[in-house]
Design a protein around this motif. Structure first.
Motif, short mmCIF file in Angstrom:
data_model
loop_
_atom_site.label_atom_id
_atom_site.label_comp_id
_atom_site.label_asym_id
_atom_site.label_seq_id
_atom_site.Cartn_x
_atom_site.Cartn_y
_atom_site.Cartn_z
N UNK A 51 0.83 -1.20 0.00
CA UNK A 51 0.00 0.00 0.00
C UNK A 51 0.87 1.25 0.00
N UNK A 52 0.42 2.29 -0.72
CA UNK A 52 1.17 3.55 -0.73
C UNK A 52 0.74 4.48 0.40
N UNK A 53 -0.12 3.99 1.28
CA UNK A 53 -0.51 4.74 2.48
C UNK A 53 0.65 4.69 3.48
N UNK A 54 1.17 5.83 3.87
CA UNK A 54 2.32 5.87 4.77
C UNK A 54 2.05 5.15 6.09
N UNK A 55 0.81 5.17 6.53
CA UNK A 55 0.47 4.51 7.79
C UNK A 55 0.49 2.99 7.66
N UNK A 56 0.54 2.49 6.43
CA UNK A 56 0.55 1.05 6.20
C UNK A 56 1.87 0.56 5.60
N UNK A 57 2.91 1.37 5.69
CA UNK A 57 4.21 0.98 5.14
C UNK A 57 4.69 -0.32 5.78
N UNK A 58 5.03 -1.29 4.96
CA UNK A 58 5.41 -2.61 5.47
C UNK A 58 6.91 -2.75 5.72
N UNK A 59 7.67 -1.68 5.53
CA UNK A 59 9.10 -1.71 5.78
C UNK A 59 9.93 -2.19 4.60
N UNK A 60 9.27 -2.56 3.51
CA UNK A 60 9.98 -3.08 2.34
C UNK A 60 9.68 -2.26 1.09
N UNK A 61 8.40 -2.05 0.80
CA UNK A 61 8.00 -1.32 -0.41
C UNK A 61 7.07 -0.17 -0.06
N UNK A 62 7.32 0.99 -0.64
CA UNK A 62 6.48 2.16 -0.36
C UNK A 62 5.24 2.21 -1.24
N UNK A 63 5.23 1.40 -2.29
CA UNK A 63 4.09 1.37 -3.22
C UNK A 63 4.19 0.12 -4.07
N UNK A 64 3.17 -0.11 -4.87
CA UNK A 64 3.20 -1.21 -5.82
C UNK A 64 3.98 -0.78 -7.06
#
Length: 239
Positions: free
Chosen positions: A31-44
């Motif tokens: 997800x490109x939502x900053x609150x949901x950043x998974x620590x690996x990818x900032x977006x698709x």
């Protein structure tokens, strides 16, 4: 040898493309939502080209994972660690070196005939390993600018040495056609060719004036020095 198989499988994970990570491993589907950043990818990834990347600065840090090939509990005799192997047209002999030296490593790229990687993919994977602090082993050479970029840091290149190269070993090397064969036995070549690489350091330089000055002299008075120097050959292994 077999005693190191499990250690290699534990140490060297498989690299994952950006698209594959987002579709199969990201808890947020990148997800490109900053609150949901998974620590690996900032977006698709934006397109097919990005989806195939192993690293993208500021967008995809890279991701390494264990697969069934690393599972030595279920596959104790065939499990392997991952090796980033270059395309068969390069000057390496990794397929034979890995096989004949009984090294439990295997490459998982998309380039046939044995799952190798392109030059740009190899750079991406090494950069991703440096970014994520993952262990990585791959084919490379010196001198080159890539090892220089990572010098002094955690991603600094550390050479792996095999048996000392000899003239007999280098003569036993296979040609590019054999290295690119779909037959694994052909690609490996003979065990005699599985030594380390010989250094390529010798260059023969002659001034063009030497040839002219030699040819300007009548043949009956001409020194044989130019022809002797021109015909002189010495392999790197002789040094």
């Amino acid at each position: 040898g077999e005693s190191n198989r499990a250690q290699l499988a534990r140490t060297f994970k498989r690299p994952t493309t950006w698209g594959n990570y987002c579709s199969e491993f990201s808890p947020t589907s990148c997800s490109d939502d900053r609150d949901e950043y998974d620590g690996v990818a900032t977006r698709r990834p934006a397109d097919k080209a990005e989806s195939a990347k192993y690293y993208s600065e500021g967008a995809f840090r890279g991701y390494f994972r264990y697969t069934e090939k690393n599972n030595c509990t279920e596959f104790p005799r065939t499990c392997t660690g991952h090796f980033v192997d270059p395309i068969c047209e390069w000057s390496g002999y990794t397929q034979g070196q890995i096989y004949w030296n009984d090294i439990a490593l295997d490459s998982d790229g998309t380039v046939p005939p044995y799952g190798s990687y392109t030059w740009s993919e190899m750079i991406q994977i090494w950069t991703a390993a440096n970014e994520t602090q993952e262990d990585l082993i791959m084919y490379w050479w010196r001198p080159d600018w890539v090892p220089h970029v990572f010098r002094g840091g955690p991603g600094e290149f550390v050479p792996v040495t095999l048996a000392e190269p000899s003239e007999d070993c280098t003569l036993a090397r296979i040609d590019t056609e054999a290295k690119c064969s779909i037959n694994a036995t052909v690609r490996r070549g003979a065990s005699e060719g599985a030594c380390d690489y010989e250094p390529f350091v010798l260059k023969k330089v002659m001034a063009s004036s030497l040839r002219r000055s030699s040819r300007d002299v009548p043949e009956v008075d001409r020194s044989p020095a130019y022809e002797l120097i021109r015909a002189f050959r010495m392999t790197d292994l002789v040094i």
